[in-house]
Enzyme design. Structure first.
Site, PDB file in Angstrom:
ATOM      1  CB  CYS A  63      61.466  82.439  33.510  1.00 48.24           C
ATOM      2  SG  CYS A  63      61.617  80.876  32.334  1.00 48.24           S
ATOM      3  CG  HIS A 121      58.054  79.828  36.796  1.00 48.96           C
ATOM      4  ND1 HIS A 121      57.427  80.049  35.603  1.00 48.96           N
ATOM      5  CD2 HIS A 121      59.509  79.343  36.150  1.00 48.96           C
ATOM      6  CE1 HIS A 121      57.824  79.892  34.625  1.00 48.96           C
ATOM      7  NE2 HIS A 121      59.056  79.537  34.891  1.00 48.96           N
ATOM      8  CE  LYS A 137      65.182  70.448  29.378  1.00 49.67           C
ATOM      9  NZ  LYS A 137      64.697  71.036  28.131  1.00 49.67           N
ATOM     10  CG  HIS A 183      62.057  77.621  35.512  1.00 50.76           C
ATOM     11  ND1 HIS A 183      61.950  78.734  34.763  1.00 50.76           N
ATOM     12  CD2 HIS A 183      63.071  77.536  36.175  1.00 50.76           C
ATOM     13  CE1 HIS A 183      62.891  79.462  35.132  1.00 50.76           C
ATOM     14  NE2 HIS A 183      63.540  78.755  36.109  1.00 50.76           N
ATOM     15  CG  ASP A 203      55.695  78.135  32.174  1.00 51.73           C
ATOM     16  OD1 ASP A 203      56.404  77.119  32.701  1.00 51.73           O
ATOM     17  OD2 ASP A 203      56.066  78.948  31.674  1.00 51.73           O
ATOM     18  NE  ARG A 245      61.171  80.137  23.104  1.00 50.27           N
ATOM     19  CZ  ARG A 245      61.385  78.830  23.632  1.00 50.27           C
ATOM     20  NH1 ARG A 245      61.952  78.025  22.826  1.00 50.27           N
ATOM     21  NH2 ARG A 245      61.467  78.698  25.098  1.00 50.27           N
ATOM     22  CD  GLN A 302      56.300  77.363  27.975  1.00 42.82           C
ATOM     23  OE1 GLN A 302      56.441  78.424  28.541  1.00 42.82           O
ATOM     24  NE2 GLN A 302      57.308  76.455  27.911  1.00 42.82           N
TER      25      GLN A 302
END
Length: 642
Positions: free
Chosen positions: A335, A386, A465, A511, A384, A364, A382
């Protein structure tokens, strides 16, 4: 005495005295519901019916007809196991025994158990169930509780931590057995109809590798033996579909000891991953995303304004270290990096939405005991994305992403379920911002007539979410994709765009991850398809089986001239045709082309698929055209011989 407001699932409200219990709420609704109450769900947490309420809450009453009843039953199943264990092994020290999605587990210390011991404990548990002991709650003072657990350092630690602020401590007893516990439980052991102990593993106390190693016993419980038998059958099928086993058999991936929680994709696995990547790229193009790449290594300072540092570093979930008096870290999310790319140039209201996508690898620091193949890893990539948008663009943006997710999952034969995750205790930002964001997600879901469950308090710290659950071929639900609405990070990073009024305005961030992470999604796909991937995903799409060495030349002609756009191998080992067919079946190859003298003379092939259907004298152009369409349409199963 002051009053509190209790909000019911239908939105209606009740006013009760502070200190009223969940059961009091049920009786206020009606005496029948009060008598039937087993437990309650308070602000998303399953609690005992005796739980007192001291502030305004949302509440749902749990009866034996509720979905949560099975969790309560299984919690009682954990106590039945503990009672049976202590009858047979009096020196065993009990630690914790919560319910889980599939049953329960209990961690114990001071006794050496193996799988063979479970049968005897299970028999004793069934005796306890047959004795139909009442399960009753009672309280002790803190001093009395410490005396009870004078020789159990684990329970004493619980009293010193989780129960540190409690003047009285709740216990539950059944027959001669009692246990420190907050509940909830069913009324008696006899309510358990089916009970089974499943397996044993090791677990560190508190999940900390520096602590004692405990024995964890897994079990399950149901209202009936029939339900238990159905579960056992599903579990057996799940074990046969285990992605770790299939991944090894098909040579898809490995996770060596020197890379704990980080996946090595082998050529076969990478073939699947690349197909997924290209598919997502196509969807990103359709949605208007521009692909970026941001580094995995950053100064920790990057994540402090957004709140990621506090949420991941302080929880021990972030890989970070100091070098030259500067703290660095491996990114836990993308992000902040994407927000930085957005902030590198000025934007007008006409520019928005600005959308960035990335196959970004994050890390992580998961506990080693929590790692599980591709499903729970330390390093993950991911798909991912945005989007930086105006407030008036929220509904359209969310709806477009949800539509793409529904289309994608349909290509995999997955049913989609939605859940709305709302503000939790770790939330940043004002209540007004959270209410606005949550209402916007509800509006988008309602505009598409999508049903969803609400999970109170489960959202990420920066915004509510929509979680995407996929239901696989044997009915299991997997949380994969996500769509989040975020007013907070743009505020914290002072992101702006120039509005139509020539003033600065704050964008909103969306996101989203369509597949979630490639690692987890591939693990789910391996199990969903049981290794029998659709042709478009299969590492090897066609295997040509020459009847004899004399036909290898024709096989190569087919491979190079007609099927050069596909992943085709030739089985040229000196095996019988039967053995070649069997090996191709074992390798989960979608199609086999058998070619002998007759096929070579007629310039045809005999087609066989992995479902053991076959057809002779097939023109190669006809098969090729079908294969091209099957791959292009991303069909979920082999279809030439239907």
């Amino acid at each position: 005495m002051s009053q509190i407001t209790v909000t019911l699932p239908d939105g209606s409200e009740l006013e009760l005295s502070e200190g009223s219990s969940v059961e009091d709420v049920a009786y206020e609704i009606g005496p029948g519901l009060g008598r039937d109450t087993v437990a309650g769900v308070v602000n998303g947490d399953l609690v005992d019916k005796a739980t007192e309420l001291h502030e305004d809450v949302r509440i749902e009453i749990v009866t034996d007809q509720s979905e949560e009843y099975l969790d309560v039953l299984r919690h009682s199943g954990a106590h039945v196991f503990a009672q049976a264990l202590q009858r047979l092994y009096p020196d065993a020290k009990l630690t914790i025994g919560p319910w889980t999605d599939d049953g329960f587990y209990y961690d114990i210390y001071g006794v050496d158990l193996d799988e063979e011991d479970l049968e005897e404990i299970e028999e004793e548990a069934y005796d306890i169930i047959a004795e139909d002991y009442d399960i009753e709650r009672f309280e002790r003072s803190r001093d009395e509780a410490f005396e009870v657990y004078e020789d159990n350092e684990f329970k004493r630690e619980i009293l010193e931590t989780e129960a540190a602020d409690e003047e009285t401590i709740s216990f539950y007893e059944q027959g001669e057995f009692e246990d420190l516990c907050k509940g909830p439980h069913v009324e008696s052991t006899g309510e358990i109809g089916g009970f089974a102990l499943l397996n044993i593993s090791g677990a560190y106390w508190r999940g900390d590798e520096e602590n004692e190693m405990l024995t964890r016993v897994y079990g399950t419980a149901f209202e009936s033996e029939e339900e238990l038998e159905e579960f056992i059958q599903r579990r057996k099928e799940a074990e046969e579909r285990d992605h770790r086993k299939i991944g090894q058999e098909m040579d898809l991936f490995s996770i060596p000891d020197y890379s704990p929680g980080c996946v090595h994709f082998h050529p076969n696995g990478m073939t699947i991953r690349r197909e997924l990547e290209e598919y997502v790229r196509t969807k990103n193009d359709e949605l208007g995303y521009e692909e970026v790449w941001t580094p995995e290594l950053n100064k920790a300072e990057l994540w402090k304004p957004t709140g990621h540092y506090d949420n991941f570093k302080e929880a021990g979930e972030m890989f970070a270290w100091e070098q030259d008096e500067t703290e660095y870290g491996l990114k836990p999310m993308n992000c902040a990096n994407h927000a930085n790319v957005f902030d590198r140039k000025q934007h007008s209201y006409r520019d928005l939405p600005v959308r960035f996508s990335e196959f970004g690898t994050c890390y992580r620091n998961e506990q080693s005991g929590e790692l599980s193949g591709l499903l729970r890893v330390r390093g993950f990539t991911q798909d991912d994305g945005h989007a930086f948008i105006r407030e008036d663009q929220i509904r359209g943006e969310i709806v477009d992403v949800l539509g793409a997710i529904d289309d994608i999952y349909g290509h995999f034969g997955l049913e989609v379920k939605y859940k709305l995750e709302t503000k939790g205790d770790n939330a940043v930002g004002s209540d007004d911002i959270w209410e606005t964001a949550t209402d916007a997600l509800k509006d988008a879901l309602a505009s598409e007539n999508l049903e969803y469950d609400v999970e109170v308090g489960e959202a990420a710290f920066y915004g509510p979410k929509i979680g995407i659950n996929a239901v696989d071929a044997i009915g299991r639900e997997w949380t994969i994709g996500t769509v989040q609405l975020d007013f907070n990070i743009p505020e914290r990073l002072d992101l702006t765009y120039t509005g139509e009024d020539n003033e600065e305005h704050r964008p909103v961030m969306v996101h989203r991850a369509l597949l979630g992470t490639f690692e987890r999604f591939m693990g789910v796909m391996i199990e969903h398809f049981n290794g029998k991937f659709p042709t478009w995903l299969a590492p090897e799409q066609v295997r040509i089986l020459p009847v004899s060495d004399d036909n290898i030349g024709y096989a190569k002609q087919l491979q190079n001239r007609y099927l050069d756009d596909f992943r085709v191998e030739i089985e040229d080992r000196s095996w019988t045709v039967g053995k070649k067919i069997q090996q191709a079946h074992d390798d989960n190859v979608p199609y086999m082309l058998i070619v002998g003298d007759d096929e070579e003379e007629d310039q045809t092939v005999s087609v066989r698929d992995r479902k053991e259907r076959d057809e002779n004298d097939v023109e190669i152009e006809r098969f090729r055209d079908h294969l091209d369409a099957e791959v292009e349409n991303k069909e979920t199963d082999v279809s030439f011989l239907e």
